[in-house]
Design an enzyme around this catalytic site. Structure first.
Site, PDB file in Angstrom:
ATOM      1  N   SER A 154      15.356  20.673 -16.650  1.00 17.62           N
ATOM      2  CA  SER A 154      14.191  21.526 -16.851  1.00 17.62           C
ATOM      3  C   SER A 154      14.597  22.736 -17.675  1.00 17.62           C
ATOM      4  O   SER A 154      15.694  23.282 -17.512  1.00 17.62           O
ATOM      5  CB  SER A 154      13.627  21.981 -15.508  1.00 17.62           C
ATOM      6  OG  SER A 154      12.722  23.053 -15.674  1.00 17.62           O
ATOM      7  N   HIS A 207       0.826  -1.209   0.000  1.00 21.55           N
ATOM      8  CA  HIS A 207       0.000   0.000   0.000  1.00 21.55           C
ATOM      9  C   HIS A 207       0.864   1.264   0.000  1.00 21.55           C
ATOM     10  O   HIS A 207       0.421   2.323   0.440  1.00 21.55           O
ATOM     11  CB  HIS A 207      -0.953   0.033   1.204  1.00 21.55           C
ATOM     12  CG  HIS A 207      -1.781  -1.195   1.365  1.00 21.55           C
ATOM     13  ND1 HIS A 207      -2.947  -1.413   0.679  1.00 21.55           N
ATOM     14  CD2 HIS A 207      -1.578  -2.306   2.136  1.00 21.55           C
ATOM     15  CE1 HIS A 207      -3.454  -2.583   1.023  1.00 21.55           C
ATOM     16  NE2 HIS A 207      -2.637  -3.154   1.885  1.00 21.55           N
ATOM     17  N   LYS A 263      16.830  20.926 -11.651  1.00 18.71           N
ATOM     18  CA  LYS A 263      16.088  19.698 -11.879  1.00 18.71           C
ATOM     19  C   LYS A 263      16.887  18.654 -12.659  1.00 18.71           C
ATOM     20  O   LYS A 263      17.627  18.962 -13.575  1.00 18.71           O
ATOM     21  CB  LYS A 263      14.790  19.982 -12.647  1.00 18.71           C
ATOM     22  CG  LYS A 263      13.781  20.825 -11.912  1.00 18.71           C
ATOM     23  CD  LYS A 263      13.199  20.074 -10.717  1.00 18.71           C
ATOM     24  CE  LYS A 263      12.412  18.844 -11.118  1.00 18.71           C
ATOM     25  NZ  LYS A 263      11.225  19.182 -11.935  1.00 18.71           N
ATOM     26  N   GLU A 290       9.261   7.913 -17.136  1.00 17.53           N
ATOM     27  CA  GLU A 290       7.927   8.464 -17.339  1.00 17.53           C
ATOM     28  C   GLU A 290       7.393   8.152 -18.733  1.00 17.53           C
ATOM     29  O   GLU A 290       6.210   7.847 -18.904  1.00 17.53           O
ATOM     30  CB  GLU A 290       7.970   9.975 -17.107  1.00 17.53           C
ATOM     31  CG  GLU A 290       8.241  10.344 -15.654  1.00 17.53           C
ATOM     32  CD  GLU A 290       8.492  11.824 -15.455  1.00 17.53           C
ATOM     33  OE1 GLU A 290       8.451  12.270 -14.299  1.00 17.53           O
ATOM     34  OE2 GLU A 290       8.739  12.536 -16.448  1.00 17.53           O
TER      35      GLU A 290
END
Length: 414
Positions: free
Chosen positions: A258, A145, A264, A271
């Site tokens: 970024s 979970h 970043k 992804e």
């Protein structure tokens, strides 16, 4: 000129031609292979001379590597091949139809796609196994979970990725087997009167041979399952690389920055792989919807089988290659992992089981430990390392033996 122009006079309206024309250039080398096999059968029946067979084979060998020779005036690669064969091409369609021709070419395409997927899965699995070997004894929390549950090692966790990939490899092997049968000889629907020898591995029923697309669906299903697993792997990498977890560091050669925020470093590979899962699932369901209501045997709706198969092959290839490079560059932050694994609540189950060994019924032991957690009095002298050792996961030989066994299953040296 279309292959069926003897029946309909005049030229087609351009809007109709745009709809009819197949975007099937990727089938070119596979259709050449199937056409060469058919030519040999024509020769065996005395319908093609030895010189003509040699000419066909030589021309097909060249055509297979010249996709630019397929023109916008060709309805599909089948008609292009017949045109490019020259005068002898007028003989080549005897005893066959585009119905069994396209089924044969697509089957060969799927066989090749499955083999490529299998090899790429093995490459990724071996990279994961190398990472698992390096971190075989690195402690971390195991999650359920997305909440901390029990301690285990990073090597043990990474072996779960390998198990998923191994099942995927098996599904592609099954899809390859399903695609290996030959529809040649089925003709349009009921064969021909020319008495051609049956090809090796010929399908039993001519109606089924030209209408079956189960093999393409098997391939798309294998790919959808693969992307489901790659998506889960990608999701874990995304989570683990966040500042909140900090379990892994991204490889700078396979991560992005970024355009606005200078600090970043983003896990774009993970992804994108995660995102492609939706497309893979959509292509499977799309083709299922296309074939579900078709009467036997062949219907032009089946022209829609190619786009999802072609696109899926491209996605499988780039996703597996990219993720292999990405995972090979990951590194574990052992300090952050050790800190997380030191959470004493990870040993709550061990404490309850210790009470069980002392004769306390498990449900009572569970309640007692849960109460101590709830009121803030839980404590233990045990450690995560002792917990992992006492459980022996993932087996009697431990993580190192499990990794060695997985390497053997993937045909690599231990």
């Amino acid at each position: 000129m279309t292959l069926w122009s003897g029946r309909a006079e005049g030229e087609l309206d351009p809007a109709v031609w745009e709809l009819l024309r197949a975007d099937d250039l990727e089938l070119l080398p596979y259709d050449c292979t199937a056409t060469a096999e058919h030519a040999a059968r024509l020769h065996g029946a005395g319908l093609l001379s030895a010189d003509e067979l040699n000419e066909v084979e030589e021309r097909l060998s060249a055509i297979a590597h010249e996709p630019a020779a397929v023109l916008s005036s060709d309805e599909d690669v089948h008609s292009a091949i017949e045109r490019l064969l020259g005068p002898v091409g007028k003989k080549i369609h005897a005893g066959r139809s585009r119905n069994d021709q396209v089924a044969a070419a697509l089957r060969l395409y799927v066989v090749d796609a499955c083999e490529g997927a299998r090899e790429a899965i093995e490459a990724l699995a071996l990279v994961v196994l190398s990472f698992a070997e390096t971190e075989a004894d690195t402690l971390m929390p195991g999650y359920t979970h997305l909440q901390r549950g029990q301690p285990l090692t990073l090597g043990h966790h990474l072996l779960a990725w390998v198990e998923m990939l191994e099942r995927d490899r098996g599904r592609f092997a099954a899809a390859r087997e399903a695609a290996s049968a030959s529809p040649l000889g089925a003709g349009a629907v009921a064969g021909s009167t020319l008495g051609l020898d049956a090809p090796e591995g010929q399908l039993r029923n001519s109606v089924d041979a030209v209408s079956d697309r189960d093999f393409a669906l098997d391939y798309l299903y294998a790919a959808a399952m693969l992307f489901q697993h790659l998506s889960r792997i990608g999701e874990e990498i995304v989570l683990w690389s966040t500042s909140e977890f900090g379990f892994v560091r991204l490889p700078e050669a396979a991560a992005t920055g970024s355009s606005m925020m200078p600090q970043k470093l983003n896990p774009d590979v993970a992804e994108l792989v995660r995102g492609k899962a939706g497309s893979a699932i959509g292509r499977l369901t799309g083709l299922l919807a296309t074939v579900k209501g078709l009467p036997l045997a062949y219907d032009r709706d089946l022209q829609e089988d190619k786009a999802p198969v072609f696109a899926t092959r491209r996605d499988v290839r780039v996703a597996l290659r990219g993720l292999t490079v990405f995972v090979s560059g990951l590194s574990a932050d052992r300090e952050r992992l050790a800190s997380a694994a030191a959470d004493p609540l990870l040993l709550a189950t061990d404490v309850a089981e210790d009470l069980v060994r002392g004769g306390v019924p498990f449900r009572d032991a569970h309640a007692e430990v849960a109460g101590s957690v709830r009121d803030g009095t839980f404590s233990t002298t045990g450690t995560a390392a002792e917990s992992v050792e006492s459980r022996g996961a993932p087996g009697p030989g431990g993580v190192h033996d499990a990794i060695a066994a997985a390497r053997r299953r993937f045909g690599a040296r231990t």
